[in-house]
Each structure stands twice: as C-alpha cells, then as structure tokens.
Design a protein around this motif. Structure first.
Motif: not given
Length: 103
Positions: A1-23
């Motif tokens: 199975m190929e990785p899910i092509r994921t998008a993040v909406v936002g580039a603030g604290l939630a994105a840079t500390v939590f969501h993007v590092p997890l992805v």
C-alpha cells in the motif's frame, strides 16, 4: 500500500510542533504532499513547512485550490479553532478523508 497523500492546512504551532512531525515520522503511512499557508513569509517564499523541515510539498495559499487537487487524499486541519468546523466540513465534502484507494 502506498502512503496516503496528506495535506496540512495551516503552518503555525499546531502544524509545526504536532501534525507535520507526526506525518513525517510515519513515511510508510503518510506522504506530506501539500500545505495550505495563507501568507508564506517573505523570508520563506517556499513556505514555512518547507523551510523548517527541508521538504518540498505543494504549496497552496487557498483551501479551495487544495481541495480541487485530485491527488490530495487526506486533509489535516491545523488552523485556529474558529475555522476547524468549516474547513473540516469542506475537506470531508471534497472526499479528502484518507479512505483507502484501490490500485
């Protein structure tokens, strides 16, 4: 199975500390494919996420343009609370909920 092509909406604290590092920590499951950043800073025209993490996702400045991209499969909303419902609803209605694809 190929990785899910994921998008993040936002580039603030939630994105840079939590969501993007997890992805980025789960490359077998997710591919950071795109980011919506309303106003990329002048010192990082490629976008905050690209500069901070050394990746090259597609950069959008409008949610609608991201949702029109047929390659995006999953959207993570990392914006202020007041926008969560509206943006999440639009992403779900556009089918951007990471449902497994058949190939």
């Amino acid at each position: 199975m190929e990785p899910i092509r994921t998008a993040v909406v936002g580039a603030g604290l939630a994105a840079t500390v939590f969501h993007v590092p997890l992805v980025l920590s789960l490359p077998l499951l997710f591919n950071l494919f795109a980011v919506v950043e309303r106003t990329p800073p002048a010192q990082a025209p490629e976008g905050t996420i690209a500069k901070k993490f050394g990746v090259k996702p597609k950069l959008y400045t409008r949610l609608e343009d991201l949702l029109d991209d047929p390659e995006v499969e999953l959207v993570i909303v990392a914006t202020p609370n007041s926008t969560h419902f509206e943006f999440s609803k639009k992403a779900l209605e556009a089918g951007k909920h990471g449902e497994p694809r058949s190939r």
